[in-house]
Design a protein around this motif. Structure first.
Motif, PDB file in Angstrom:
ATOM      1  N   TYR A 222      35.640  39.969  14.312  1.00  0.00           N
ATOM      2  CA  TYR A 222      36.894  40.072  15.047  1.00  0.00           C
ATOM      3  C   TYR A 222      36.995  41.454  15.672  1.00  0.00           C
ATOM      4  O   TYR A 222      36.239  42.376  15.323  1.00  0.00           O
TER       5      TYR A 222
ATOM      6  N   LEU B 176      36.746  36.385  16.786  1.00  0.00           N
ATOM      7  CA  LEU B 176      35.685  36.094  17.735  1.00  0.00           C
ATOM      8  C   LEU B 176      35.067  34.719  17.461  1.00  0.00           C
ATOM      9  O   LEU B 176      34.221  34.263  18.230  1.00  0.00           O
ATOM     10  N   GLN B 177      35.503  34.086  16.361  1.00  0.00           N
ATOM     11  CA  GLN B 177      35.011  32.747  16.033  1.00  0.00           C
ATOM     12  C   GLN B 177      36.179  31.884  15.579  1.00  0.00           C
ATOM     13  O   GLN B 177      37.301  32.364  15.403  1.00  0.00           O
TER      14      GLN B 177
ATOM     15  N   ASP C 228      25.657  35.108  19.135  1.00  0.00           N
ATOM     16  CA  ASP C 228      26.010  33.711  19.356  1.00  0.00           C
ATOM     17  C   ASP C 228      24.977  33.081  20.296  1.00  0.00           C
ATOM     18  O   ASP C 228      24.334  33.778  21.091  1.00  0.00           O
TER      19      ASP C 228
ATOM     20  N   LEU D  62      34.429  39.856  24.328  1.00  0.00           N
ATOM     21  CA  LEU D  62      35.326  40.978  24.042  1.00  0.00           C
ATOM     22  C   LEU D  62      34.596  42.227  23.587  1.00  0.00           C
ATOM     23  O   LEU D  62      35.201  43.293  23.461  1.00  0.00           O
TER      24      LEU D  62
ATOM     25  N   THR E 217      27.971  29.611  16.765  1.00  0.00           N
ATOM     26  CA  THR E 217      28.246  31.043  16.786  1.00  0.00           C
ATOM     27  C   THR E 217      27.578  31.697  15.575  1.00  0.00           C
ATOM     28  O   THR E 217      27.278  31.040  14.579  1.00  0.00           O
TER      29      THR E 217
ATOM     30  N   LYS F   7      32.874  35.157  23.343  1.00  0.00           N
ATOM     31  CA  LYS F   7      34.177  35.474  23.927  1.00  0.00           C
ATOM     32  C   LYS F   7      34.131  36.677  24.857  1.00  0.00           C
ATOM     33  O   LYS F   7      35.082  36.917  25.613  1.00  0.00           O
TER      34      LYS F   7
ATOM     35  N   HIS G 205      29.410  31.888  28.091  1.00  0.00           N
ATOM     36  CA  HIS G 205      29.564  33.260  27.590  1.00  0.00           C
ATOM     37  C   HIS G 205      30.506  33.992  28.541  1.00  0.00           C
ATOM     38  O   HIS G 205      30.147  34.292  29.681  1.00  0.00           O
ATOM     39  N   ARG G 206      31.701  34.308  28.064  1.00  0.00           N
ATOM     40  CA  ARG G 206      32.723  34.917  28.920  1.00  0.00           C
ATOM     41  C   ARG G 206      32.450  36.380  29.236  1.00  0.00           C
ATOM     42  O   ARG G 206      33.136  36.970  30.079  1.00  0.00           O
TER      43      ARG G 206
END
Length: 503
Positions: A438, A448-449, A376, A325, A399, A323, A237-238
């Protein structure tokens, strides 16, 4: 330094050939998933001297090559390849009053490689080297003590302390490349109760397959912002990154706690319950069951898995998307991104499968998985949430709001009387991702996927009977994906060739 590293490789390789000459029967064998089965283990002895002198050495030579062919190359993608050749040498002591130890050293040598500036483009082949070491030290080789633990055996149980593999639902050694995924910590495995296996673990560090240093179990990036210095697994997980934890006033160091129970008390029924937690970040509860029916010459084995993921503070640091974000600390963190709650890690998945087996050389599996339309699933410990049900080679299909159907077929050419020692397997997966998830970055859509895709995976393993312990493996994946928002087609083909020699 390079001379020392090459000498280590030569020493391990030399030991392997001497071991092969001394004993043709392999002490260990490889399962198709690359997990090791020990055919010879040290026994209990009566003195400390015998504990050291009556231990067992185990060796392994291996070669792994990778070729990744994108349908379209971009600034962020490039056709890539890698090759790794190396060895491992393991020593297991005998047991004195139940106490023993294991030392497990690995080396991966890469005399042929892509240029330093192209290492960032590596995909599956990244695990034959450490990208961090290449960029910081110019070092294309890895040498590491992946396992170094003390063990105490008692009452059909084993307690281990130190560096070790730990196989559970979400933690795997995943030793399909050059060096396994291992952990530091304390573990207990017990078969004291009839037809029951209990596993407990408190893990403080992890070492991924392409790392030479142990690192945090979940934190992405380190204090210097290095992406490859901490947990950089493909499933990481970023948003759970070092600077975000600091900004939220949270600890950047984490532990992994596991309780797992497997039981076969009821005839034909296998049950698994698992609890996995990163305290103050998240925890998971998973239940799985498989039941075998007999219908004439056939065995029909349906199975189900349900996993629930609970936010324990990680959602306010990271977000619902792997991601990262949507994190409140990211530039795009004010957008929902298509998630019902962008700052929660609550999520779940359901998977089902049915196997058809017989005395014939073939068997079939049909699998399905659905990820709840919440967060996710976070699983950067090399145990795959959809593994065994719908995960094909290299696919991350856990996800939110992702559906996957998969058909798998296995064929044993030896059992069919065609080619002794040859087995093959194919998997065809249809993966439906949620394209409504997104965010806008500089006015452009950023997914995002992944895009929807069909995956065909072919796998063949040939065990060479003339030399027990030697086998070759070919793996191929063909991915036909939909175009992204920017019009780029992310389809690709992937080719792998692997050889292993155990002694």
């Amino acid at each position: 330094m390079k001379t020392i590293k090459l000498s280590l490789a030569a020493l391990m390789a030399g030991g392997a050939f001497m071991g092969a000459a001394a004993d043709e029967k392999p002490k260990r064998t490889l399962k198709p998933n690359r997990m090791l089965v020990y055919n010879t283990l040290p026994s209990e002895v009566d003195s400390l001297k015998d504990m050291l002198t009556q231990g067992e050495f185990y060796g392994r030579l291996r070669l792994n090559t990778f070729k990744w062919d994108w349908k379209e190359e971009t600034r962020a993608t490039k056709d890539n390849w890698s090759a790794g050749m190396g060895a491992s040498l393991t020593y297991k002591s005998a047991y004195f009053h139940g106490v023993g130890f294991t030392i497990d050293g690995y080396t991966s040598q890469n005399p042929w490689h892509m240029d330093k500036e192209d290492i960032k483009f590596l995909k599956a082949g990244k695990d034959v080297l450490s990208r961090y070491n290449v960029y910081n030290d110019g070092d294309y080789h890895m040498n590491v003590l992946a396992q170094l633990y003390l063990e105490y055996k008692f009452a059909k149980s084993s307690f281990k302390f130190g560096r070790q593999k730990f196989e559970s639902f979400l933690t795997k050694s995943n030793d399909t490349k050059m060096i396994p995924n291992t952990f530091e910590g304390y573990t207990l495995t017990s078969k004291y109760f009839d037809k029951t296996t209990i596993k407990l673990a408190y893990l403080t560090k992890q070492k991924l397959r392409d790392h030479t240093r142990f690192h945090d179990v979940v934190t992405f990036k380190n204090a210097d912002g290095e992406s490859w210095a901490n947990n950089d697994d493909a499933g990481v997980h970023r948003g759970l990154r070092y600077d975000y934890f600091e900004a939220a006033g949270e600890d950047v160091d984490h532990d992994l706690m596991i309780v797992e129970v497997r039981n076969k008390s009821i005839p034909n029924l296998k049950v698994m319950l698992n609890y996995t937690a990163v305290p103050d970040v998240l925890y998971d509860l998973t239940a799985e069951a498989h039941y075998t029916f007999k219908a004439g010459d056939f065995k029909i084995v349906p199975g189900m898995r349900y996993m629930a993921q609970f936010d324990d503070g990680g959602g306010k640091v990271g977000d619902a998307a792997l991601k990262g974000l949507l994190s409140p600390y990211a530039a795009t963190g004010t957008q929902e991104g298509g998630y019902s709650d962008p700052h929660s890690l609550d999520g779940w998945l359901f998977a089902a499968r049915i196997d058809l087996k017989s005395s014939a050389p073939w068997k079939l599996r049909l699998g399905y998985s659905h990820i709840g339309d919440e967060a996710d699933i976070v699983a950067p410990w090399r145990g795959f949430p959809t593994g065994g049900f719908t995960r094909a080679m290299g696919q991350y299909n856990w996800t939110a709001n992702t559906d996957t159907w998969m058909l798998r077929g296995d064929y044993d050419f030896g059992k069919a009387g065609l080619v002794d020692g040859l087995k093959a397997m194919f998997r065809f997966a249809v993966q439906d991702y949620d394209q409504d998830k997104y965010v806008l970055v500089d006015g452009k859509k950023v997914a995002l996927q992944f895009t929807d895709r069909n995956v065909l995976h072919l796998d063949a393993i040939y065990k060479i009977k003339a030399l027990p312990g030697l086998e070759a493996r070919v793996r191929m994946a063909f991915v036909d994906a939909d175009e992204r928002f920017d019009g780029i087609d992310p389809s690709y083909n992937e080719y792998r060739f692997e050889m292993n020699y155990l002694f």
